[in-house]
Design an enzyme around this catalytic site. Sequence first.
Site, PDB file in Angstrom:
ATOM      1  CD  GLU A 130      60.623 -31.848   1.312  1.00 26.83           C
ATOM      2  OE1 GLU A 130      60.113 -31.088   2.176  1.00 26.83           O
ATOM      3  OE2 GLU A 130      59.946 -32.607   0.600  1.00 26.83           O
ATOM      4  N   GLY A 182      27.476 -43.452  20.256  1.00 25.61           N
ATOM      5  CA  GLY A 182      27.164 -44.805  20.681  1.00 25.61           C
ATOM      6  C   GLY A 182      26.810 -45.727  19.523  1.00 25.61           C
TER       7      GLY A 182
HETATM    8  N1  LIG Z   1      31.345 -47.691  25.700  1.00 26.63           N
HETATM    9  C1  LIG Z   1      31.468 -46.843  24.698  1.00 26.63           C
HETATM   10  O1  LIG Z   1      32.461 -46.899  23.943  1.00 26.63           O
HETATM   11  C2  LIG Z   1      30.418 -45.807  24.466  1.00 26.63           C
HETATM   12  C3  LIG Z   1      30.719 -44.695  23.671  1.00 26.63           C
HETATM   13  C4  LIG Z   1      29.708 -43.768  23.440  1.00 26.63           C
HETATM   14  C5  LIG Z   1      28.441 -43.952  23.990  1.00 26.63           C
HETATM   15  N2  LIG Z   1      28.199 -45.007  24.772  1.00 26.63           N
HETATM   16  C6  LIG Z   1      26.856 -45.225  25.353  1.00 26.63           C
HETATM   17  O2  LIG Z   1      25.974 -45.496  24.271  1.00 26.63           O
HETATM   18  C7  LIG Z   1      24.663 -45.038  24.631  1.00 26.63           C
HETATM   19  C8  LIG Z   1      24.088 -44.219  23.498  1.00 26.63           C
HETATM   20  O3  LIG Z   1      24.090 -44.972  22.323  1.00 26.63           O
HETATM   21  P1  LIG Z   1      22.818 -44.961  21.361  1.00 26.63           P
HETATM   22  O4  LIG Z   1      23.035 -46.002  20.347  1.00 26.63           O
HETATM   23  O5  LIG Z   1      21.581 -45.009  22.187  1.00 26.63           O
HETATM   24  O6  LIG Z   1      22.861 -43.540  20.728  1.00 26.63           O
HETATM   25  P2  LIG Z   1      23.933 -42.702  19.869  1.00 26.63           P
HETATM   26  O7  LIG Z   1      24.562 -43.561  18.845  1.00 26.63           O
HETATM   27  O8  LIG Z   1      24.802 -41.928  20.784  1.00 26.63           O
HETATM   28  O9  LIG Z   1      22.942 -41.670  19.196  1.00 26.63           O
HETATM   29  C9  LIG Z   1      21.923 -42.092  18.327  1.00 26.63           C
HETATM   30  C10 LIG Z   1      21.453 -40.850  17.656  1.00 26.63           C
HETATM   31  O10 LIG Z   1      22.393 -40.494  16.627  1.00 26.63           O
HETATM   32  C11 LIG Z   1      21.707 -39.804  15.609  1.00 26.63           C
HETATM   33  N3  LIG Z   1      21.799 -40.580  14.377  1.00 26.63           N
HETATM   34  C12 LIG Z   1      21.973 -41.906  14.240  1.00 26.63           C
HETATM   35  N4  LIG Z   1      22.044 -42.234  12.929  1.00 26.63           N
HETATM   36  C13 LIG Z   1      21.924 -41.097  12.245  1.00 26.63           C
HETATM   37  C14 LIG Z   1      21.938 -40.767  10.857  1.00 26.63           C
HETATM   38  N5  LIG Z   1      22.103 -41.707   9.910  1.00 26.63           N
HETATM   39  N6  LIG Z   1      21.786 -39.475  10.503  1.00 26.63           N
HETATM   40  C15 LIG Z   1      21.648 -38.510  11.438  1.00 26.63           C
HETATM   41  N7  LIG Z   1      21.624 -38.748  12.778  1.00 26.63           N
HETATM   42  C16 LIG Z   1      21.752 -40.031  13.162  1.00 26.63           C
HETATM   43  C17 LIG Z   1      20.264 -39.655  16.096  1.00 26.63           C
HETATM   44  O11 LIG Z   1      20.325 -38.478  16.877  1.00 26.63           O
HETATM   45  P3  LIG Z   1      19.064 -37.544  17.230  1.00 26.63           P
HETATM   46  O12 LIG Z   1      18.163 -38.374  18.084  1.00 26.63           O
HETATM   47  O13 LIG Z   1      19.694 -36.395  17.970  1.00 26.63           O
HETATM   48  O14 LIG Z   1      18.479 -37.150  15.931  1.00 26.63           O
HETATM   49  C18 LIG Z   1      20.130 -40.889  16.963  1.00 26.63           C
HETATM   50  O15 LIG Z   1      19.059 -40.815  17.866  1.00 26.63           O
HETATM   51  C19 LIG Z   1      24.816 -44.271  25.914  1.00 26.63           C
HETATM   52  O16 LIG Z   1      24.422 -45.113  26.956  1.00 26.63           O
HETATM   53  C20 LIG Z   1      26.288 -44.011  25.992  1.00 26.63           C
HETATM   54  O17 LIG Z   1      26.720 -43.875  27.342  1.00 26.63           O
HETATM   55  C21 LIG Z   1      29.161 -45.946  25.043  1.00 26.63           C
END
Ligand SMILES: NC(=O)c1ccc[n+]([C@@H]2O[C@H](COP(=O)([O-])OP(=O)(O)OC[C@H]3O[C@@H](n4cnc5c(N)ncnc54)[C@H](OP(=O)(O)O)[C@@H]3O)[C@@H](O)[C@H]2O)c1
Length: 324
Positions: free
Chosen positions: A46, A257
């Site tokens: 504004e 992820g």
């Molecule tokens: N295509 C896409 O859009 C895309 C995007 C991103 C990633 N990715 C791929 O996805 C894969 C990884 O996915 P992911 O499912 O294995 O793992 P992620 O979601 O990256 O990580 C999982 C981790 O998140 C943390 N976590 C999950 N829930 C939680 C909660 N409620 N409170 C606190 N921390 C929590 C824990 O971390 P800590 O173990 O450290 O405690 C858990 O081990 C990789 O291969 C990556 O390249 C793909």
Amino acid sequence: MAAALNLAQRSAILARPNPSIACLIVRNNIVVARGVTAQGGRPHAEAMAISGAKRAGINDFGDCDFYITLEPCAHISSRGPACADLVAEAAPRRVIIALEDPDQRTAGKAIARLQQAGISVQTGIGRDLAAHHLAGYISQKTRGRPHIMLKLATSLDGQIALANGESQWITGDQARAHAHAQRARQDIIVVGGETLRHDQPRLDVRLPGLRGRSPRRAVLTRQGPVAEQYGEGWLTLSSPSQIGDISDVHHIMVEGGAGAAAAFLSANMVDEVLIYRAPIIIGKGRAALHDIGLASLADAHDQWRLVDSRMLGKDRMERYWRTA
Ligand SMILES: NC(=O)c1ccc[n+]([C@@H]2O[C@H](COP(=O)([O-])OP(=O)(O)OC[C@H]3O[C@@H](n4cnc5c(N)ncnc54)[C@H](OP(=O)(O)O)[C@@H]3O)[C@@H](O)[C@H]2O)c1
């Protein structure tokens, strides 16, 4: 009002941490001055519009209408006067406001002040679009947390990586450039601990002209502070709800992820889903989501509505907002 909303939206990134608001001054159906929240949040729209009009030689606003995308602020701050007072002093014929301000320091007070000054006030024109643009600001004021978007890049069969974790890249250049432009609109990008360890993502904005607009990075992890090898400045969140503890944050993007995405969905902390779907089939890979505790299919229906959809090169982009 549509022109005012467009103007406000164009400056959304620059106005942070304030919401971007626009004000058009119209006389005889011609826009004679316009203002938008300046870089860093001040001056307000504004004040910019009124000073612009005065520079153009307009000092009497008696035959002017002001179109403002959010109710003017009613509180005096150390950074400037209350816009409600500025507008009341300018004394236009009419003030048209898209959306009432949910900030308790202003809510309804500016409208009342303008009406007391004898100015006709109309509200609600363009309200839905204004609320959409200001979702982060409104969410912070009404729920005490930012607007949270979940971004996924998937194959046709809903996988986000190969079984061995390879995920770079699922989508093509255009979809990735679009995703980078989305990053520039965020205050913080969150990934899960596994994505941090596996991908070591930079999460910055790699677009010409927007490189300085990279948001802060955060990781959802139960393992405490991030090791130096992953770079500086990582925030750590031990649960999705910790997002609410960070002040001045309006927009968050969760970039995966599957574990992090499921954690935010399970906590009912996803307001928007942005999916880039590539025309590839992966088969047994890594699914976009881990368990979100869904008990019945009925609970999954009517939760999301499509608000945007388009092709980006070979990939399909779809944007969904939560219905309630
Ligand atoms: N295509 C896409 O859009 C895309 C995007 C991103 C990633 N990715 C791929 O996805 C894969 C990884 O996915 P992911 O499912 O294995 O793992 P992620 O979601 O990256 O990580 C999982 C981790 O998140 C943390 N976590 C999950 N829930 C939680 C909660 N409620 N409170 C606190 N921390 C929590 C824990 O971390 P800590 O173990 O450290 O405690 C858990 O081990 C990789 O291969 C990556 O390249 C793909």
